[in-house]
Enzyme design. Structure first.
Site, mmCIF file in Angstrom:
data_model
loop_
_atom_site.group_PDB
_atom_site.id
_atom_site.type_symbol
_atom_site.label_atom_id
_atom_site.label_comp_id
_atom_site.label_asym_id
_atom_site.label_seq_id
_atom_site.Cartn_x
_atom_site.Cartn_y
_atom_site.Cartn_z
ATOM 1 N N HIS A 125 0.878 -1.185 0.000
ATOM 2 C CA HIS A 125 0.000 0.000 0.000
ATOM 3 C C HIS A 125 0.913 1.232 0.000
ATOM 4 O O HIS A 125 1.432 1.626 1.029
ATOM 5 C CB HIS A 125 -0.890 -0.037 1.239
ATOM 6 C CG HIS A 125 -1.854 1.099 1.327
ATOM 7 N ND1 HIS A 125 -3.217 0.914 1.386
ATOM 8 C CD2 HIS A 125 -1.666 2.439 1.361
ATOM 9 C CE1 HIS A 125 -3.817 2.092 1.465
ATOM 10 N NE2 HIS A 125 -2.901 3.031 1.457
ATOM 11 N N PHE B 124 -11.546 5.118 6.217
ATOM 12 C CA PHE B 124 -11.284 5.074 4.779
ATOM 13 C C PHE B 124 -11.862 3.793 4.184
ATOM 14 O O PHE B 124 -11.751 2.731 4.790
ATOM 15 C CB PHE B 124 -9.777 5.083 4.520
ATOM 16 C CG PHE B 124 -9.079 6.350 4.899
ATOM 17 C CD1 PHE B 124 -9.038 7.422 4.018
ATOM 18 C CD2 PHE B 124 -8.449 6.487 6.139
ATOM 19 C CE1 PHE B 124 -8.376 8.601 4.356
ATOM 20 C CE2 PHE B 124 -7.782 7.657 6.485
ATOM 21 C CZ PHE B 124 -7.744 8.720 5.593
ATOM 22 N N ASP C 75 -10.763 -3.182 -4.325
ATOM 23 C CA ASP C 75 -10.409 -2.720 -2.973
ATOM 24 C C ASP C 75 -11.682 -2.614 -2.117
ATOM 25 O O ASP C 75 -11.816 -1.720 -1.278
ATOM 26 C CB ASP C 75 -9.662 -1.382 -3.041
ATOM 27 C CG ASP C 75 -9.003 -1.003 -1.712
ATOM 28 O OD1 ASP C 75 -9.021 -1.835 -0.784
ATOM 29 O OD2 ASP C 75 -8.480 0.120 -1.609
HETATM 30 ZN ZN LIG Z 1 -4.551 -0.334 0.127
#
Ligand SMILES: [Zn+2]
Length: 431
Positions: A185, A330, A312
């Site tokens: 990430h 998030f 995702d």
């Molecule tokens: Zn990620």
């Protein structure tokens, strides 16, 4: 959506068959017997087989998502392996890779086994990705070999960047020994500096802390250099910036690095202007970027710099997402809306062929993760999706099968809808 056990014999009749491996597109039938491909072409009979009329529909490999979050173990109130599998089926996915940022994280052989045992009977193939570091704490490399032995297909601390470059180097060295990709990430935590949206004119206007594009591109560049140094496989997740695209393109052109990259439907679809509504379902990491970035991502898909689509899919409870923009978590869910969103942006609006779009969702992710790619071969498990590729529809609450509801696609008109998803001896009738 209705999920049922497959009849002993099924014929998918009169569809347009797209084989992503051979890139062939032709009218034909698929005969499935005992959950396996028996024949492909013009099929007569057999007596008593269930017929699924596929006239006017596309029949192709089931979609494969290399990047989802199913929250089990630990946050089953957001998603379980079972509800995640249902969301996948509704989106046309027959195979998904789950990220290890559960509670506890998937950082041991036992935890990899847990996911595989728990999902064995589910109608979707679920592959665990092991954590890069123990506890995803970014310090000590996890037991990669043992996790691979149990069935892990890649390594990632996704959600959390591997901030320490030396740890990243070691992770790449170990992953090279087991021949599996590292998925980092890429967001430099110091440069991100608690930003909650893309840094730019819009963040200034809204008075929200910005996360600049270089937070991503600096770390992508570091990772690519380290992958080159160690000769390891690297897969860059959720690319969101023109600057990161530039680095990936350059390394693909100038080196022989085993480098692949993915983009999400939401980064292709939305721009930071949309955050003017303060819709927390658009709060995601990396953030929704500028129009310039979005166009660069589309261009990167066109020229092959970006290899595949990944949703995702990141479920969160309504209570958590109802917090103010600064405090909300998030992430957004994306499996059910994926094809319609991607097909609209890349196909209808950007002129990519349906063949190309389907290849981004089927063959490419399977290649990256080392899965079987010849899904129309006789004897192969029937792992297919039937699509109404041109259908325009408005994405609504009834289309969601995830346990969570955090999606910015509600109310959006999408183009293309899965009708049937077939895998592991089941048929999901999406309707
Ligand atoms: Zn990620």
């Amino acid at each position: 959506m209705k999920i049922r056990t497959q009849a002993k014999q099924i014929v998918l009749k009169g569809g347009t068959l797209f084989d992503p491996l051979r890139q062939t597109l032709e009218t034909g039938d698929v005969f499935i017997q005992d959950g396996k491909i028996k024949a492909v072409g013009k099929i007569a009979g057999p007596e008593g087989a269930e017929i699924i009329d596929c006239t006017g529909l596309i029949v192709t490999h089931g979609f494969c998502d290399p990047h989802v979050h199913f929250r089990e173990p630990g946050r089953e109130d957001k998603e379980t392996l079972k509800t995640g599998a249902n969301a996948a089926l509704a989106g046309g996915f027959t195979r998904v890779c789950v990220m290890p940022n559960t509670d506890p994280p998937l950082d041991s052989p036992e935890s990899i086994r847990f996911v595989l045992e728990k999902s064995a009977e589910l109608p979707v193939h679920i592959h665990p990705i092991g954590a890069i570091t123990k506890g995803q704490l970014g310090r000590e490399i996890s037991e990669m070999g043992a996790m691979q032995f149990e069935g892990a297909v890649a390594f990632s601390d996704d959600g959390i960047p591997v901030a320490n470059g030396q740890v990243m180097r070691l992770a790449l060295e170990y992953s090279r020994m087991v021949g599996m990709p590292i998925i980092n990430h890429a967001e430099d935590p110091m440069i991100r500096n608690e930003g909650v949206m893309n840094e730019g004119i819009v963040s200034t206007r809204l008075g929200l802390p910005g996360n600049p594009d270089v937070a991503e591109s600096v770390m992508v560049h570091r990772d690519l250099e380290l992958a080159q140094l160690t000769n390891a496989k690297i897969h860059v997740p959720h690319v969101s910036t023109a600057k990161a695209v530039h680095h990936i393109r350059q390394f693909k052109n100038d080196t022989s690095l085993a480098l692949t990259a993915e983009v999400t439907p939401h980064h292709l679809y939305f721009i930071d202007e949309a955050l003017s509504s303060f819709n927390t379902n658009l709060k995601v990491a990396p953030p929704i970027r500028s129009e310039k970035d979005r166009l660069a991502l589309i261009e990167a898909v066109k020229d092959g710099t970006i290899d595949c689509i990944a949703t995702d899919h990141a479920p969160h409870t309504i209570e958590e997402k109802e917090a103010t923009f600064d405090l909300a978590p998030f992430g957004l869910i994306g499996l059910e809306s994926c094809f319609g969103a991607v097909n609209k942006i890349l196909g209808q609006q950007s002129g990519l062929s349906l063949k190309t779009i389907l290849t981004l969702l089927t063959l490419r992710p399977r290649k990256i993760m080392g899965f079987e790619t010849d899904l129309f071969a006789e004897g192969c498990e029937a792992e297919l999706v039937v699509l109404a590729a041109d259908e325009e529809w408005v994405f609504g609450e009834n289309d969601i099968f995830s346990r969570s509801r955090n999606t910015p696609f509600l109310g959006e008109t999408l183009v293309g809808k899965p009708r049937y998803t077939i895998a592991k001896g089941s048929v999901a009738e999406i309707g």
